[in-house]
Each structure stands twice: as structure tokens, then as C-alpha cells.
Design an enzyme around this catalytic site. Structure first.
Site, PDB file in Angstrom:
ATOM      1  N   ASP A 222      46.871  24.663  41.963  1.00  0.00           N
ATOM      2  CA  ASP A 222      46.251  24.663  40.642  1.00  0.00           C
ATOM      3  C   ASP A 222      47.019  23.687  39.735  1.00  0.00           C
ATOM      4  O   ASP A 222      48.249  23.750  39.656  1.00  0.00           O
ATOM      5  CB  ASP A 222      46.344  26.100  40.098  1.00  0.00           C
ATOM      6  CG  ASP A 222      45.455  26.353  38.906  1.00  0.00           C
ATOM      7  OD1 ASP A 222      44.521  25.578  38.679  1.00  0.00           O
ATOM      8  OD2 ASP A 222      45.694  27.364  38.196  1.00  0.00           O
TER       9      ASP A 222
ATOM     10  N   ASP B  39      42.836  34.210  35.995  1.00  0.00           N
ATOM     11  CA  ASP B  39      44.264  34.497  36.119  1.00  0.00           C
ATOM     12  C   ASP B  39      44.673  35.592  35.130  1.00  0.00           C
ATOM     13  O   ASP B  39      45.174  36.647  35.510  1.00  0.00           O
ATOM     14  CB  ASP B  39      45.060  33.200  35.879  1.00  0.00           C
ATOM     15  CG  ASP B  39      46.547  33.357  36.160  1.00  0.00           C
ATOM     16  OD1 ASP B  39      46.979  34.458  36.566  1.00  0.00           O
ATOM     17  OD2 ASP B  39      47.303  32.380  35.984  1.00  0.00           O
ATOM     18  N   SER B  40      44.388  35.370  33.846  1.00  0.00           N
ATOM     19  CA  SER B  40      44.840  36.324  32.829  1.00  0.00           C
ATOM     20  C   SER B  40      44.334  37.746  33.081  1.00  0.00           C
ATOM     21  O   SER B  40      45.050  38.718  32.823  1.00  0.00           O
ATOM     22  CB  SER B  40      44.383  35.885  31.434  1.00  0.00           C
ATOM     23  OG  SER B  40      44.967  34.651  31.100  1.00  0.00           O
TER      24      SER B  40
HETATM   25 ZN    ZN Z   1      43.458  25.825  34.648  1.00  0.00          ZN
END
Ligand code: ZN
Length: 334
Positions: A94, A279-280
Site C-alpha cells: 500500500d 483500514d480505520s
Molecule cells: Zn491509501
């Protein structure tokens, strides 16, 4: 040099083709810990979904890239042990910020890399993206590039202001770089504070912030320029308010955390958007469960006791995203 194919991993090419044609998106979940990895694999196996496990700069700093690479190899073996005969797991870098980093990851067994030159001048972005693509394609590794700038904070990726992707640039960019997918900016944002209160309205009933809608007009214009080309959305956590409330109830302090509404992501999944980064939401699910558990069991101190509900809560969230938002359940090739 280790080729990802020896590790049982796959690149994104075929799964993206199917996702674009089928009107759904592949989940890209970031991982840093064993518990996240286990929860991702369990969720993917139970829902029969392809999955992208991605490694950010923060993850490499926290867990070490070599360890994460072996965890991804372990993820394939674990998925098989859980009864999935042909798992489709991508190990993805990423926000790679240099050719050298992308090359290192390819050489150690990553099956997909992102080169993010979005903060560079246009021609410079093309030049390095092209270099990464040329190297990656020698090993059948797929490459995601980015045009346009997302706001927000993600590990060490920080931008104050966003700039939407310019649809008039996407044909030139994708042709000259040869990239396999394109991350665009249409109003998503990194982190758990995606929008400032002044960018939002407030729901009079709950007092919660309501974020501005995604720029679907920009997305549709890009799709028209690049029919069938795989599009990627970063910063697409929804920041579930029940998790935020749990965190705040048990001693946390996350006022006005706000994300991208799931209906909008569901809508985007039906288009050429075929990879959605989350992600969060995993961080929030883990933290909420740990805070609650520790508050309710002040005498417990074994990490396994509080990481177990944390893992369960993340798995529940991953399954929800796969089934109710992205629609990638039941989409394994075989
Ligand atoms: Zn990103």
C-alpha cells in the site's frame, strides 16, 4: 528472489476483471498483527471471497516487512486449513513511495504493489510509475498507480487538501504507465477523521456529522474515458458510529470521527470500482472491543483474553463489508 506464485498468492488481474464485469468490489484490508490476519482470512474463507491483504509503511515499521510477508504465506496455508481449497489472497504493498521499495517487495514475494506518485508533478509520476510497471510485469506482479490527491492522514501519507482526479488525464496516464489499476480521488479520505465539521452537515436527531457525498460525476466521467478499467478507492472506511460510541463510552475520546457512508460504497462497487481500501474500521473494531473488555474485566491481564473479542469483532466487521457493502462473497473463481 521469491516469486509470489510459489507462496500460493495471486495477483489482482483476474479478480479485478471479474469484479468489474460482475459489479462488485474486492476488499483490501490492511494488516499489522496476527489477529487482523486471522480475522481477515476467517472472514474471506467463510464468505468465499477473494481478498487483498495490504501492507502500509506504518505496518512495515511496526511489524517488519519480512514478518508480514511470512504472515501472508501463512494466511494461504491457514485458509486451506479452514477448508478453502483455492484461496485467492493478494499480498499488496500500500502506498509504495519509491521504485526501490516496490522492487524490494516484489523480490520478497508480494503479488501486487501500489506506486503512489500522486504528490509528484504529473510527468514525474508517469516516469516512476512506468518504471515500477516494467519491473513488476516481468514477474507478473500487478501495479496500482494513483492520480489525484486524497486528503487525510494514513500512517505516513498526509495531505491537507484533496484534489479530485482529472478525468481528462486518465487515458494518457494509464496508457503511458501501463498500470493495471488506478486509484482515484473523488472525495474519500484517509483516517478516522475524514471530514472537518465545517465540511459536513449535522443530523439534528443524533447530533452526528453527515459527510459530503462522493463525486460520482467524476467517477462516471473516468469510467467513460476508460471503459472496464479497474478503479481503486482509498480511504474508504465508514467509521461505524456504534464502534465510536463504544470507544467513547469506555474511556476513549473520538469526537466527530466520521467516514464514508456504506450506501455510497455499495453504489461505487457496482461501477468500475473494483478495490476498496478499508483500514480505520478495523482499528476501530479492535479498539472498541479491547476497551470494552478491559473496562468490564479490570482484573484480567492476559492479552489473549482481550484480543480474542477484538479478533471476533474485526471478523464480524470484515464479513459485513464483504457481504453487505462490496458484494464479493461467493466470488472465488473455483
Ligand atoms: Zn491509501
Amino acid at each position: 528472489m521469491v516469486n509470489y506464485k510459489e507462496l500460493g498468492l495471486v495477483n489482482t488481474r483476474e479478480m479485478f476483471k471479474r469484479a468489474v464485469a460482475g459489479g462488485y468490489a474486492i476488499p483490501a484490508f490492511n494488516f499489522n498483527t496476527m489477529e487482523q490476519m486471522q480475522a481477515i482470512v476467517q472472514a474471506a474463507v467463510e464468505t468465499k471471497s477473494p481478498v487483498i491483504m495490504q501492507v502500509s509503511k506504518g505496518a512495515r515499521n511496526y511489524a517488519n516487512a519480512t514478518i508480514l510477508r511470512y504472515m501472508a504465506e501463512g494466511a494461504v496455508a491457514y485458509a486451506k486449513e479452514l477448508g478453502c481449497e483455492h484461496p485467492e489472497i493478494v499480498l499488496h504493498l500500500d502506498h509504495g513511495d519509491s521504485f526501490e521499495l516496490c522492487k524490494d517487495c516484489i523480490d520478497m514475494g508480494f503479488s501486487s504493489v501500489m506506486y503512489d506518485g500522486s504528490s509528484l508533478p504529473y510527468e514525474e509520476n508517469i516516469k516512476i510509475s512506468r518504471q515500477v510497471v516494467e519491473y513488476a510485469h516481468k514477474y507478473d506482479v500487478t501495479v496500482e498507480c494513483e492520480l489525484g490527491v486524497l486528503a487525510g492522514v494514513e500512517d505516513e501519507v498526509v495531505a491537507e487538501e484533496s484534489h479530485y482526479t482529472k478525468p481528462e488525464e486518465v487515458i494518457d496516464f494509464s496508457t503511458r504507465t501501463g498500470c493495471d489499476s488506478l486509484a482515484i480521488s473523488i472525495g474519500t479520505s484517509h483516517g478516522a477523521y475524514k471530514f472537518k465539521p465545517e465540511q459536513c452537515t449535522r443530523d439534528p436527531k443524533t447530533g452526528k456529522l453527515v459527510p459530503p457525498p462522493l463525486a460520482f460525476d467524476v467517477l462516471h466521467e473516468i469510467e467513460k474515458k476508460l471503459p472496464g478499467f479497474p478503479i481503486v478507492l482509498h480511504g474508504s472506511s465508514s467509521v461505524p458510529q456504534d464502534e465510536v460510541d463504544t470507544i467513547n463510552k469506555y474511556g476513549g475520546n473520538l469526537p466527530d470521527a466520521v467516514g464514508i457512508p456504506e450506501e455510497q460504497l455499495r453504489e461505487a462497487s457496482k461501477s468500475a470500482v473494483c478495490k476498496i481500501n478499508i483500514d480505520s474500521d478495523s482499528r476501530l473494531a479492535m479498539t472498541a472491543a479491547v476497551r470494552k473488555y478491559l473496562a468490564e474485566h479490570p482484573d484480567h491481564f492476559d492479552p489473549r483474553q482481550y484480543l480474542k473479542p477484538a479478533r471476533e469483532n474485526m471478523k464480524k466487521m470484515y464479513i459485513h463489508k464483504i457481504v453487505d457493502v462490496l458484494g464479493s462473497n461467493g466470488k472465488l473463481a473455483q
